[in-house]
Write an enzyme that holds these catalytic residues in place. Structure first.
Site, PDB file in Angstrom:
ATOM      1  N   GLU A  55       0.873  -1.162   0.000  1.00  0.00           N
ATOM      2  CA  GLU A  55       0.000   0.000   0.000  1.00  0.00           C
ATOM      3  C   GLU A  55       0.918   1.223   0.000  1.00  0.00           C
ATOM      4  O   GLU A  55       1.830   1.306   0.824  1.00  0.00           O
ATOM      5  CB  GLU A  55      -0.879  -0.016   1.260  1.00  0.00           C
ATOM      6  CG  GLU A  55      -2.072   0.876   1.079  1.00  0.00           C
ATOM      7  CD  GLU A  55      -2.860   1.139   2.350  1.00  0.00           C
ATOM      8  OE1 GLU A  55      -2.866   0.278   3.246  1.00  0.00           O
ATOM      9  OE2 GLU A  55      -3.458   2.219   2.418  1.00  0.00           O
ATOM     10  N   ARG A 280       5.666 -12.943   9.582  1.00  0.00           N
ATOM     11  CA  ARG A 280       6.320 -11.692   9.219  1.00  0.00           C
ATOM     12  C   ARG A 280       7.682 -11.605   9.884  1.00  0.00           C
ATOM     13  O   ARG A 280       7.946 -12.259  10.886  1.00  0.00           O
ATOM     14  CB  ARG A 280       5.460 -10.492   9.603  1.00  0.00           C
ATOM     15  CG  ARG A 280       5.231 -10.317  11.092  1.00  0.00           C
ATOM     16  CD  ARG A 280       4.549  -8.981  11.401  1.00  0.00           C
ATOM     17  NE  ARG A 280       3.432  -8.690  10.553  1.00  0.00           N
ATOM     18  CZ  ARG A 280       3.366  -7.610   9.742  1.00  0.00           C
ATOM     19  NH1 ARG A 280       4.359  -6.756   9.681  1.00  0.00           N
ATOM     20  NH2 ARG A 280       2.312  -7.395   9.010  1.00  0.00           N
ATOM     21  N   LYS A 290       4.712   0.511  10.335  1.00  0.00           N
ATOM     22  CA  LYS A 290       4.782   1.734   9.523  1.00  0.00           C
ATOM     23  C   LYS A 290       4.391   2.958  10.346  1.00  0.00           C
ATOM     24  O   LYS A 290       4.939   4.022  10.163  1.00  0.00           O
ATOM     25  CB  LYS A 290       3.803   1.613   8.354  1.00  0.00           C
ATOM     26  CG  LYS A 290       4.355   0.908   7.149  1.00  0.00           C
ATOM     27  CD  LYS A 290       3.400   1.147   5.988  1.00  0.00           C
ATOM     28  CE  LYS A 290       3.439  -0.009   5.029  1.00  0.00           C
ATOM     29  NZ  LYS A 290       2.335   0.008   4.085  1.00  0.00           N
TER      30      LYS A 290
HETATM   31  P1  ATP Z   1      -0.278  -1.838   6.660  1.00  0.00           P
HETATM   32  O1  ATP Z   1      -1.064  -2.808   5.825  1.00  0.00           O
HETATM   33  O2  ATP Z   1      -0.638  -1.815   8.087  1.00  0.00           O
HETATM   34  O3  ATP Z   1      -0.139  -0.482   6.066  1.00  0.00           O
HETATM   35  P2  ATP Z   1       1.960  -3.513   5.956  1.00  0.00           P
HETATM   36  O4  ATP Z   1       3.322  -3.505   6.563  1.00  0.00           O
HETATM   37  O5  ATP Z   1       1.170  -4.762   5.891  1.00  0.00           O
HETATM   38  O6  ATP Z   1       1.213  -2.367   6.722  1.00  0.00           O
HETATM   39  P3  ATP Z   1       1.694  -3.356   3.111  1.00  0.00           P
HETATM   40  O7  ATP Z   1       2.050  -2.250   2.202  1.00  0.00           O
HETATM   41  O8  ATP Z   1       0.281  -3.818   3.128  1.00  0.00           O
HETATM   42  O9  ATP Z   1       2.121  -2.876   4.540  1.00  0.00           O
HETATM   43  O10 ATP Z   1       2.670  -4.576   2.877  1.00  0.00           O
HETATM   44  C1  ATP Z   1       2.938  -5.105   1.614  1.00  0.00           C
HETATM   45  C2  ATP Z   1       3.339  -6.543   1.741  1.00  0.00           C
HETATM   46  O11 ATP Z   1       4.465  -6.686   2.582  1.00  0.00           O
HETATM   47  C3  ATP Z   1       2.232  -7.384   2.318  1.00  0.00           C
HETATM   48  O12 ATP Z   1       2.042  -8.492   1.456  1.00  0.00           O
HETATM   49  C4  ATP Z   1       2.744  -7.825   3.647  1.00  0.00           C
HETATM   50  O13 ATP Z   1       2.340  -9.127   3.925  1.00  0.00           O
HETATM   51  C5  ATP Z   1       4.253  -7.740   3.490  1.00  0.00           C
HETATM   52  N1  ATP Z   1       4.889  -7.396   4.777  1.00  0.00           N
HETATM   53  C6  ATP Z   1       4.659  -6.312   5.524  1.00  0.00           C
HETATM   54  N2  ATP Z   1       5.382  -6.340   6.664  1.00  0.00           N
HETATM   55  C7  ATP Z   1       6.100  -7.485   6.636  1.00  0.00           C
HETATM   56  C8  ATP Z   1       7.041  -8.103   7.529  1.00  0.00           C
HETATM   57  N3  ATP Z   1       7.406  -7.542   8.693  1.00  0.00           N
HETATM   58  N4  ATP Z   1       7.574  -9.285   7.165  1.00  0.00           N
HETATM   59  C9  ATP Z   1       7.233  -9.858   5.994  1.00  0.00           C
HETATM   60  N5  ATP Z   1       6.356  -9.345   5.117  1.00  0.00           N
HETATM   61  C10 ATP Z   1       5.787  -8.166   5.426  1.00  0.00           C
END
Ligand code: ATP
Ligand code: MG
Length: 571
Positions: A55, A280, A290
């Site tokens: 995102e 994760r 974030k």
């Molecule tokens: P949010 O959705 O709360 O804004 P997010 O960290 O999930 O935060 P995204 O932009 O949705 O942000 O993440 C993109 C991809 O990165 C998703 O597929 C998510 O599963 C993966 N991702 C995010 N954080 C991690 C992490 N700490 N370890 C592994 N994969 C991650």
């Protein structure tokens, strides 16, 4: 519960794998699933297709990098496709700045998305049509409850939720209302489109989840074309289906959402990818959320998203990390099904391992102490090895003169036992040069050592000297006349506790000594040509990289990427 990765074991295992482990297919559980799928011809010969769906509401961090390495690695290993797709479904939090930084970071990490940038918002029309289909099937309805009311009627773990009074609207009424939602006839928050599933389901996600919200806000790509926006649960499976993703890999918190992912696609009767969850990445001494990273930036605890102490991809890049090291790190930590806290020393190991092989060596004195070689006159050039790990890197000349700088810490007036560097009356070897003896210690009126007078032994010249004399210590140095000035920035962990994210007052756990700026370091003159992001090993001091932000034509600034050894392991 957290479990610790074992750095030593992981390192050992890594050493046992092929030289370039990135190219090697790692047999994690996801590969096993894919192998099984291929054996059963589950996808009917279709190529394997994965995606990274960020995102655009922040900069990428090392957790995202892990996900990129995993998804891209699968596409590469199975000769399939990897999509970069922006999940841009929430106009209020998203910005073009984030889109641009994410593209740059994914490219830098080496994940090949065939220069095709995909956007979920490009599928809004298709998603809308699919929503209309569900309404026609009696599987979705327009609900007038507010967000608070919906939350309040969701029920609990032991009690079913309450059905919305709008649940049994006719298909015609729903179609009409939904169309008018799209046209902008209703205010924010006054109506939603909900899936009609089961308010008594033990899985909360199936209790008539929201599919669309009214959000009158400008979208960074769609402008004001839309005022209804799909929720993650509704949008994500649609996006995966439209793109023909085979394996939709996400983090564990979406495990409970999988039944909903499956329900939507089954009801639509469209192509249906397989969602797979993995743990994760959490890194010790680091926050990864974030929201928290944004707070560190906005409230100036750090110097921007690319502060070298940040766990962001741009922060690692500015600090001197390489994509190869990050990919190797992702390989070392592997892919788990249970949440764990990975040791930060693992990523430090990965970068050391990479830089050791490829960096030019140089001598740099961070905290200079002047020495005068009283029995030396003139000037000569000595030969220094550029990289002992790489025979093709050759040698360079270093100037030796009467006045040199050594590190303040390489001299001690009252040394403890076992100190093998310079002491009054003692001897030490100057790297690539001669053995010197400390004859006199010069102090200022505050009793601080300001200069040493030494003599050198001409027969001990490195390589060509005839003397068989041996000393225990070898130290680095630079010629005072030739050395150039540099600023050097040393970094320590940003937090003082292992799991700062779990602390209520996490900001109080910021390490006050995480940045040390040394303004008057003295470095070898050839470094005057160094360009931003050039990387070196400063002998005995660590790996360094030219800073992209503060380096100017007048001023050379180095960031220490990592120390030569894991100093924390000895604490
Ligand atoms: P949010 O959705 O709360 O804004 P997010 O960290 O999930 O935060 P995204 O932009 O949705 O942000 O993440 C993109 C991809 O990165 C998703 O597929 C998510 O599963 C993966 N991702 C995010 N954080 C991690 C992490 N700490 N370890 C592994 N994969 C991650
Ligand atoms: Mg997310």
């Amino acid at each position: 519960m957290t479990q610790h990765s074992q750095p030593d074991r992981a390192m050992e295992e890594k050493k046992n794998t092929a030289e370039n482990s990135v190219e090697k297919k790692s047999k994690n559980f996801i590969y096993e699933i894919i192998d099984e799928d291929l054996k059963n011809n589950k996808w009917g010969g279709k190529e394997i297709c994965t995606r990274f769906p960020p995102e655009p509401n922040g900069y990428l961090h090392i957790g995202h990098a892990k996900s990129i390495c995993l998804n891209y690695g699968i596409a590469r290993d199975y000769k399939g496709k990897f999509n970069l797709r922006f999940d841009d479904t929430n106009p209020e939090k998203e910005e073009q700045e984030y889109v641009d930084s994410i593209i740059e970071d994914v490219r830098w990490l080496g994940a090949d998305f065939r220069n095709k940038i995909l956007y979920a918002s490009d599928y809004f029309e298709q998603m809308y049509r699919w929503a209309v289909e569900l309404i026609k099937k009696g599987k979705a309805y327009v609900c007038d409850l507010s967000a608070d009311e919906i939350r309040a009627t969701r029920g609990t773990l032991t009690e079913p939720g309450k059905e919305s009074p709008y649940r049994n609207r006719s298909v015609e009424e729903n179609l009409d209302l939904f169309e008018r939602m799209r046209k902008g006839e209703f205010a924010n928050g006054t109506k939603t489109l909900r899936a009609k599933i089961d308010m008594a389901s033990p899985n909360f996600n199936l209790r008539d989840p929201i599919m669309y919200r009214i959000v009158q806000a400008e979208h960074h790509r769609q402008g004001n074309k839309w005022c209804i926006f799909p929720t993650y649960d509704w949008a994500h499976g649609n996006e995966d289906s439209i793109e023909g993703i085979t394996h939709s890999i996400c983090t564990l918190e979406f495990e409970n959402h999988r039944p909903l992912y499956d329900w939507f696609l089954d009801e639509l009767g469209v192509y249906h990818p397989q969602q797979i969850e993995f743990a994760r990445l959490n890194l010790s001494y680091t926050v990864m959320s974030k929201r928290k990273l944004l707070q560190l930036v906005k409230e100036n605890y750090v110097d921007g998203w690319d502060d070298p102490r940040m766990p962001t991809v741009c922060g690692y890049r500015r600090r001197g990390y390489t994509p190869e090291a990050i990919r190797n790190f992702a390989e070392i930590i592997g892919v788990a099904k249970r949440d764990a806290l990975s040791d930060i020393s693992l990523i430090e190991f990965a970068i050391r391992d990479d830089l050791n092989k490829r960096t030019q060596r140089a001598m740099a004195v961070l905290k200079p102490l002047k020495i005068v070689i009283t029995n030396y006159e003139g000037e000569e050039e000595l030969e220094a090895v550029n990289n002992p790990e790489d025979a093709t890197a050759g040698t360079r000349k270093v100037q030796f003169t009467k006045e040199l700088y050594i590190e303040q810490s390489d001299f001690m007036e009252n040394p403890p036992k076992g100190y093998h560097r310079l002491v009054p009356g003692g001897e030490v070897r100057l790297r690539y040069a001669y053995i010197i003896k400390c004859e006199e210690v010069i102090k200022n009126d505050k009793d601080e050592v300001v200069e040493l007078h030494c003599t050198y032994d001409p027969d001990t010249r490195s390589g060509t000297g005839t003397s068989t004399k041996k000393v225990k210590g070898t130290i680095h140095w630079v010629s005072a006349k030739h050395a150039i000035d540099a600023e050097v920035r040393l970094y320590d962990r940003l937090f003082t506790v292992e799991n700062p994210g779990a602390e209520e007052n996490w900001l109080e756990k910021i390490n006050p000594n995480s940045l040390e700026i040394i303004e008057n370091a003295k470095v070898e003159p050839f470094l005057k040509n160094a360009k931003p992001l050039d990387k070196y090993q400063f002998e005995r001091n660590g790996y360094f990289c030219v800073d992209t932000k503060y380096t100017t034509n007048e001023k050379l600034v180095f960031n220490r990427t990592v120390t030569l050894k894991d100093s924390w392991a000895q604490k």
